[in-house]
Design an enzyme around this catalytic site. Sequence first.
Site, PDB file in Angstrom:
ATOM      1  N   ARG A  71     132.437-101.736  57.331  1.00 28.76           N
ATOM      2  CA  ARG A  71     134.450-101.446  58.273  1.00 28.76           C
ATOM      3  C   ARG A  71     134.309-103.384  58.203  1.00 28.76           C
ATOM      4  O   ARG A  71     133.360-104.252  58.476  1.00 28.76           O
ATOM      5  CB  ARG A  71     134.594-101.301  58.756  1.00 28.76           C
ATOM      6  CG  ARG A  71     134.835 -99.625  58.392  1.00 28.76           C
ATOM      7  CD  ARG A  71     135.148 -98.555  59.250  1.00 28.76           C
ATOM      8  NE  ARG A  71     133.868 -98.973  60.359  1.00 28.76           N
ATOM      9  CZ  ARG A  71     133.840 -98.821  61.819  1.00 28.76           C
ATOM     10  NH1 ARG A  71     134.487-100.157  62.328  1.00 28.76           N
ATOM     11  NH2 ARG A  71     132.366 -99.264  62.098  1.00 28.76           N
ATOM     12  N   LYS A  92     138.088 -93.992  58.667  1.00 30.96           N
ATOM     13  CA  LYS A  92     138.494 -94.596  60.310  1.00 30.96           C
ATOM     14  C   LYS A  92     139.663 -94.800  59.857  1.00 30.96           C
ATOM     15  O   LYS A  92     140.326 -95.009  61.718  1.00 30.96           O
ATOM     16  CB  LYS A  92     137.437 -95.801  60.272  1.00 30.96           C
ATOM     17  CG  LYS A  92     136.221 -95.303  60.456  1.00 30.96           C
ATOM     18  CD  LYS A  92     135.991 -94.345  61.378  1.00 30.96           C
ATOM     19  CE  LYS A  92     134.188 -94.397  62.109  1.00 30.96           C
ATOM     20  NZ  LYS A  92     133.388 -93.527  61.896  1.00 30.96           N
ATOM     21  N   HIS A 104     135.098 -90.185  69.053  1.00 25.95           N
ATOM     22  CA  HIS A 104     134.000 -90.037  68.039  1.00 25.95           C
ATOM     23  C   HIS A 104     131.975 -89.620  68.229  1.00 25.95           C
ATOM     24  O   HIS A 104     131.627 -90.352  69.052  1.00 25.95           O
ATOM     25  CB  HIS A 104     133.678 -91.819  68.365  1.00 25.95           C
ATOM     26  CG  HIS A 104     133.015 -92.332  67.104  1.00 25.95           C
ATOM     27  ND1 HIS A 104     132.324 -93.601  67.051  1.00 25.95           N
ATOM     28  CD2 HIS A 104     132.590 -92.186  65.622  1.00 25.95           C
ATOM     29  CE1 HIS A 104     131.310 -93.905  65.502  1.00 25.95           C
ATOM     30  NE2 HIS A 104     131.850 -92.646  64.647  1.00 25.95           N
ATOM     31  N   SER A 146     128.140 -96.883  65.426  1.00 29.99           N
ATOM     32  CA  SER A 146     127.288 -96.076  64.551  1.00 29.99           C
ATOM     33  C   SER A 146     126.370 -96.338  64.282  1.00 29.99           C
ATOM     34  O   SER A 146     125.452 -97.683  64.507  1.00 29.99           O
ATOM     35  CB  SER A 146     128.090 -97.121  63.261  1.00 29.99           C
ATOM     36  OG  SER A 146     127.848 -96.792  61.767  1.00 29.99           O
ATOM     37  N   LYS A 182     123.971 -89.956  65.116  1.00 32.11           N
ATOM     38  CA  LYS A 182     124.970 -88.836  65.191  1.00 32.11           C
ATOM     39  C   LYS A 182     125.001 -87.729  64.031  1.00 32.11           C
ATOM     40  O   LYS A 182     125.303 -86.422  64.387  1.00 32.11           O
ATOM     41  CB  LYS A 182     127.025 -89.309  65.232  1.00 32.11           C
ATOM     42  CG  LYS A 182     127.254 -90.169  66.463  1.00 32.11           C
ATOM     43  CD  LYS A 182     129.246 -89.918  66.817  1.00 32.11           C
ATOM     44  CE  LYS A 182     128.902 -91.188  65.176  1.00 32.11           C
ATOM     45  NZ  LYS A 182     128.341 -92.394  65.206  1.00 32.11           N
ATOM     46  N   THR A 183     125.540 -88.233  62.778  1.00 34.26           N
ATOM     47  CA  THR A 183     125.166 -87.170  61.905  1.00 34.26           C
ATOM     48  C   THR A 183     123.494 -86.665  61.579  1.00 34.26           C
ATOM     49  O   THR A 183     123.310 -85.462  61.730  1.00 34.26           O
ATOM     50  CB  THR A 183     124.670 -88.100  60.450  1.00 34.26           C
ATOM     51  OG1 THR A 183     126.697 -88.401  60.888  1.00 34.26           O
ATOM     52  CG2 THR A 183     125.200 -86.839  58.928  1.00 34.26           C
ATOM     53  N   ASP A 229     130.942 -86.201  62.681  1.00 37.73           N
ATOM     54  CA  ASP A 229     131.834 -87.671  62.954  1.00 37.73           C
ATOM     55  C   ASP A 229     133.246 -87.621  64.272  1.00 37.73           C
ATOM     56  O   ASP A 229     133.151 -88.578  65.042  1.00 37.73           O
ATOM     57  CB  ASP A 229     131.429 -88.180  61.795  1.00 37.73           C
ATOM     58  CG  ASP A 229     131.821 -90.513  62.356  1.00 37.73           C
ATOM     59  OD1 ASP A 229     130.808 -90.398  62.912  1.00 37.73           O
ATOM     60  OD2 ASP A 229     132.860 -90.716  61.920  1.00 37.73           O
ATOM     61  N   ARG A 283     125.489 -95.644  51.840  1.00 37.71           N
ATOM     62  CA  ARG A 283     125.958 -94.156  51.975  1.00 37.71           C
ATOM     63  C   ARG A 283     125.865 -92.832  51.510  1.00 37.71           C
ATOM     64  O   ARG A 283     126.169 -93.504  50.556  1.00 37.71           O
ATOM     65  CB  ARG A 283     127.194 -94.532  53.103  1.00 37.71           C
ATOM     66  CG  ARG A 283     127.131 -95.173  54.250  1.00 37.71           C
ATOM     67  CD  ARG A 283     127.864 -94.664  54.983  1.00 37.71           C
ATOM     68  NE  ARG A 283     127.351 -95.356  56.534  1.00 37.71           N
ATOM     69  CZ  ARG A 283     127.732 -94.848  57.476  1.00 37.71           C
ATOM     70  NH1 ARG A 283     127.558 -93.602  58.270  1.00 37.71           N
ATOM     71  NH2 ARG A 283     127.722 -95.976  59.094  1.00 37.71           N
TER      72      ARG A 283
HETATM   73  N1  LIG Z   1     114.527 -91.103  66.816  1.00 41.50           N
HETATM   74  C1  LIG Z   1     115.773 -91.751  65.966  1.00 41.50           C
HETATM   75  N2  LIG Z   1     117.064 -90.602  66.268  1.00 41.50           N
HETATM   76  C2  LIG Z   1     117.947 -90.143  65.509  1.00 41.50           C
HETATM   77  N3  LIG Z   1     118.439 -91.601  64.076  1.00 41.50           N
HETATM   78  C3  LIG Z   1     116.677 -92.801  64.098  1.00 41.50           C
HETATM   79  C4  LIG Z   1     115.859 -91.775  65.097  1.00 41.50           C
HETATM   80  N4  LIG Z   1     115.245 -92.874  64.280  1.00 41.50           N
HETATM   81  C5  LIG Z   1     115.085 -94.002  62.879  1.00 41.50           C
HETATM   82  N5  LIG Z   1     117.001 -92.870  62.949  1.00 41.50           N
HETATM   83  C6  LIG Z   1     117.488 -93.047  61.670  1.00 41.50           C
HETATM   84  O1  LIG Z   1     118.540 -93.650  62.050  1.00 41.50           O
HETATM   85  C7  LIG Z   1     119.970 -93.553  61.379  1.00 41.50           C
HETATM   86  C8  LIG Z   1     121.489 -93.182  62.256  1.00 41.50           C
HETATM   87  O2  LIG Z   1     121.904 -92.769  61.296  1.00 41.50           O
HETATM   88  P1  LIG Z   1     123.083 -92.048  61.528  1.00 41.50           P
HETATM   89  O3  LIG Z   1     124.071 -91.399  59.836  1.00 41.50           O
HETATM   90  O4  LIG Z   1     123.305 -90.149  62.375  1.00 41.50           O
HETATM   91  O5  LIG Z   1     124.692 -92.181  62.541  1.00 41.50           O
HETATM   92  P2  LIG Z   1     125.459 -92.364  62.844  1.00 41.50           P
HETATM   93  O6  LIG Z   1     125.960 -92.391  64.520  1.00 41.50           O
HETATM   94  O7  LIG Z   1     126.545 -90.749  62.261  1.00 41.50           O
HETATM   95  O8  LIG Z   1     126.528 -93.307  63.145  1.00 41.50           O
HETATM   96  P3  LIG Z   1     127.970 -93.633  61.842  1.00 41.50           P
HETATM   97  O9  LIG Z   1     129.599 -93.524  62.952  1.00 41.50           O
HETATM   98  O10 LIG Z   1     128.452 -94.644  61.175  1.00 41.50           O
HETATM   99  O11 LIG Z   1     128.097 -92.658  60.788  1.00 41.50           O
HETATM  100  C9  LIG Z   1     119.643 -92.289  60.165  1.00 41.50           C
HETATM  101  O12 LIG Z   1     118.940 -93.018  59.407  1.00 41.50           O
HETATM  102  C10 LIG Z   1     118.273 -91.956  60.490  1.00 41.50           C
HETATM  103  O13 LIG Z   1     117.015 -91.526  59.702  1.00 41.50           O
HETATM  104  O1  LIG Z   2     133.386 -95.578  59.439  1.00 40.99           O
HETATM  105  C1  LIG Z   2     132.128 -96.245  59.099  1.00 40.99           C
HETATM  106  O2  LIG Z   2     131.733 -96.808  58.044  1.00 40.99           O
HETATM  107  C2  LIG Z   2     131.065 -95.138  58.976  1.00 40.99           C
HETATM  108  C3  LIG Z   2     130.951 -95.117  60.564  1.00 40.99           C
HETATM  109  O3  LIG Z   2     131.156 -93.834  60.820  1.00 40.99           O
HETATM  110  C4  LIG Z   2     131.108 -95.523  61.824  1.00 40.99           C
HETATM  111  O4  LIG Z   2     130.840 -96.455  61.391  1.00 40.99           O
HETATM  112  O5  LIG Z   2     131.171 -95.485  62.537  1.00 40.99           O
HETATM  113 CA   LIG Z   3     127.534 -90.456  60.800  1.00 38.12          CA
HETATM  114 MN   LIG Z   4     131.598 -92.765  62.834  1.00 40.61          MN
END
Ligand SMILES: Nc1ncnc2c1ncn2[C@@H]1O[C@H](COP(=O)(O)OP(=O)(O)OP(=O)(O)O)[C@@H](O)[C@H]1O
Ligand SMILES: O=C([O-])CC(=O)C(=O)O
Ligand SMILES: [Ca+2]
Ligand SMILES: [Mn+2]
Length: 647
Positions: free
Chosen positions: A185, A330, A349, A367, A371-372, A386, A451
């Site tokens: 972004r 977003k 979020h 990010s 979360k995911t 998310d 992604r």
């Molecule tokens: N201890 C840990 N706990 C959580 N995630 C971990 C850990 N160690 C490594 N990771 C890695 O960190 C990344 C977490 O990314 P995730 O997609 O869950 O982020 P998100 O909070 O959903 O972000 P976004 O809002 O951008 O989608 C994954 O690639 C995961 O494999």
């Molecule tokens: O928006 C994006 O690129 C991915 C996301 O979920 C974040 O950054 O929170």
């Molecule tokens: Ca996510």
């Molecule tokens: Mn997000």
Amino acid sequence: MDSKAPDGNAEFSFASNTPRSTGRKGLPKIQTQDHNKKASDVCHDDSGTPVKATTIDELHSLQRKKSAPTTPIKGSQGAFNAIPEEERQKQQVQSISASLASLMRETGPKLVKGDPSRKGEGQQISHHHHYTPTISISDSALKLTHYLYNLSPAELYEQAIKTEKGSFIASSGALATLSGAKTGRSPRDKRVVRDETTEDDLWWGKGSPNIEMDEHTFMVNRERAVDYLNSLDKVFVNDQFLNWDPENRIKVRIVSARAYHSLFMHNMCIRPTPEELEDFGTPDFTIYNAGQFPCNRYTHHMTSSTSIDINLARKEMVILGTQYAGEMKKGLFGLMHYLMPKRQILSLHSGCNMGKDGDVALFFGLSGTGKTTLSTDHNRYLIGDDEHCWSENGVSNIEGGCYAKCIDLSREKEPDIWNAIKFGTVLENVVLDEHTREVDYMDSSVTENTRAAYPIDYIPNAKIPCVGPHPKNIILLACDAFGVLPPVSKLSLAQTMYHFISGYTALPGTEDGIKEPQATFSACFGAAFIMMHPTRYAAMLSEKMQKHGATGWLVNTGWSGGSYGSGKRIKLAYTRRIIDAIHSGSLLNANYKKTEVFGLEIPTEIEGVPFRNLGSCEHLDRQECIQGHPIEAGGSFPEEFRCVHKL
Ligand SMILES: Nc1ncnc2c1ncn2[C@@H]1O[C@H](COP(=O)(O)OP(=O)(O)OP(=O)(O)O)[C@@H](O)[C@H]1O
Ligand SMILES: O=C([O-])CC(=O)C(=O)O
Ligand SMILES: [Ca+2]
Ligand SMILES: [Mn+2]
């Protein structure tokens, strides 16, 4: 929605919603051999029934079966106020014409439904207009624009592969694609129109993510986007929904130039049923994605070639100069951060899942904090990964899909996400083998921010509809590259609010241009998306947590007791055990001690997590230190090894 416990309540009962997780009884056996078949029946090349076609064109037309309408066409069934199909098509063309109309010119656009390259193959040409491909018309008033409406994933695959360079079918069946120059972004180019409506409601000025723009500049960019879209042969139109809470559902239209964008939104928004689509009417919000086309830097306010512009009064968003699909997702989240609090609903979020007993957990975090990854839990029902709303009725997912980071993705550590990457899933900016089309998830040559976007029902234990009762645990995820935070601490309400408002994290960011870990403080764990002042959301969270007796937790998914460079990130397996102990309630009843630095309550031990003093780096395992530090013999816990890392 209903907030009652799952027992006997259809809304939260799983049995009917998760047939995939139960045994597959009663499937007919596949007949592999026909024993009655005589040897003389064996087929030879020339003995089969000939195809029912006399020309190649006819053969190809046989290949495509007309979809049977999923609902009876009301008109022909003699229903009273039903709209005949032809009338409905006419209304659709009118509605999309209105969306795409220039606000400066009186004529156009002239819209035709269907694929321009498939003239005559069952496309519906709107009355009076006939496609004349031999004449190249440069006058925009005379030109026809084809629109492809709510195409299916298979159709979008074909469109992408035919016309978008960099589109490939990965060996898993997913559609691999490139988002172009921007792979994250662009928060410095996110603008919001400041007018009478938004002047008082929104957060402006220092610290605010809303870079202001005036109405006129918005219209200049809107016109630029609309002109660009109308100059194309064809555009994609998605009509979909946001928010699984039926009382607060929002209708969105996305007009885009790329099949990739259309498939992304097909996956990420809630997909209407054919019946719902019939009554769609006028959208509540429209996105014009002209991301391949830059904004004009002579235009007031423009500081780069990229601008993502939101006009709440017009209920429109314009994207110029970035093809990163996350901007659409977003952007709509920003809209919800405006609309929902006005209805006393908190937009969040966060990820969200629910245990078998109906206990709901929210996972907040910036990010990349998990979360995911952590809401996708094989032992729990996934409500969403998310974006959520917390209303008087409970929680609801805003989206219809998930957007997982896939750098270093492995089948072993994240099986559900791995298996969700299949036909229909959009894989952004990954690297694949040029022959086998196998994805190398370790490869970050294009970007660190690779992604996968897939419909939520690709996760076997997704909770459909994606709603649940009031949350019990509020888990704040921080990925701390400086190793200051303990792996887990229990928070008082005041501490929860403090961390929610400050939103600390330090990790390699998603945002364009940020690659090194750096400390970030992002209000509400998502300052880039909020529209009003952070205290407005925090006050609602505090009120709801108190009212429903939720407990706050701070979980560090990054480094602990030693910083980035001197150790490894906390293993996902250990973080999962910490999260399990929160869900099960065992951590709530553990023994705690208070750290001096933050006054954080830290459990003295957690079952299955091999470290004793959770506040320092004596974290031992039988074989290894949780952070990957070297170990030596002679430690006192668990038996004989000790991590030699000195704080
Ligand atoms: N201890 C840990 N706990 C959580 N995630 C971990 C850990 N160690 C490594 N990771 C890695 O960190 C990344 C977490 O990314 P995730 O997609 O869950 O982020 P998100 O909070 O959903 O972000 P976004 O809002 O951008 O989608 C994954 O690639 C995961 O494999
Ligand atoms: O928006 C994006 O690129 C991915 C996301 O979920 C974040 O950054 O929170
Ligand atoms: Ca996510
Ligand atoms: Mn997000």
